[in-house]
Design a protein around this motif. Structure first.
Motif: not given
Length: 216
Positions: A62-74
């Motif tokens: 939420k604070q930085d949209s360039e940081v992805l969680l990368n949990d493998g879900t789409h």
């Protein structure tokens, strides 16, 4: 596949995602073995009302949209009403096909064949069920008709047999009565001292029968 606009798609996507995660892990497996997974909704209308052809959601900071969680879900929601704005030609042709428009690609040709086959199969199954039902009706009607004819024939045979038996009884009784009458006549003639030869000739009895009556 969504043919109507629904407001609970986000929660449904979350639910499906959870089911997929549970199904992808065998009992006792580590969560690190979870595969990358996609939940895809093909919506005939705009599910979110922003006019986009595709809504592709990922877990982002939420604070930085360039940081992805990368949990493998789409989670991807397609808006079929914006088929002409799809990012690739194959997607444009596919969603044209879903909208009932002429589409020209190998994939949509295959889909068209599958749809035609499914429709033909459904019609064939319906025709077969109709034919099967008609055959059952015809068999029932034929069996009932045959039963009636057999009953009628049996009744006719029974009546005919009964009539024949009655006729035979009547003929037998008539012959017995006639024989008795002839014998009675012969006895009367013999009582009048008529010669046995003449009595036999007049009554049709044999001479032996007349002599037997005379001696009886």
């Amino acid at each position: 596949m969504q043919t109507t606009n629904r407001t609970n798609l986000a929660k449904r996507a979350r639910y499906y995602q959870g089911l997929m995660d549970v199904d992808s892990l065998v009992s006792g497996a580590d969560y690190s073995e979870l595969n990358e997974s996609y939940v895809i909704f093909l919506c005939m209308e705009d599910a979110f009302g922003n006019g986009l052809p595709v809504y592709d959601f990922h877990q982002v900071c939420k604070q930085d949209s360039e940081v992805l969680l990368n949990d493998g879900t789409h989670k991807v929601f397609f808006n079929a009403s914006k088929y002409d704005k799809m990012p690739t030609e194959s997607l444009r042709e596919f969603f044209k096909f879903l909208n009932g428009l002429n589409a020209a690609s190998d994939f949509t040709d295959q889909l068209e064949q599958k749809v035609r086959y499914a429709k033909t199969n459904a019609q064939w199954r319906h025709r077969f069920m109709t034919w099967e039902q008609e055959m059952r009706i015809q068999v029932k009607e034929k069996s009932e008709q045959l039963a009636k004819e057999m009953a009628k024939d049996l009744a006719n045979e029974m009546v005919e047999d009964r009539v024949n038996a009655m006729r035979k009884d009547i003929e037998k009784e008539a012959k017995e009565m006639a024989a008795e009458k002839v014998e009675e006549t012969a006895k009367k003639l013999l009582a009048e001292k008529i010669a046995p030869e003449v009595v036999a000739k007049c009554t049709g009895l044999s001479l032996e029968q007349v002599k037997k009556l005379a001696n009886g």
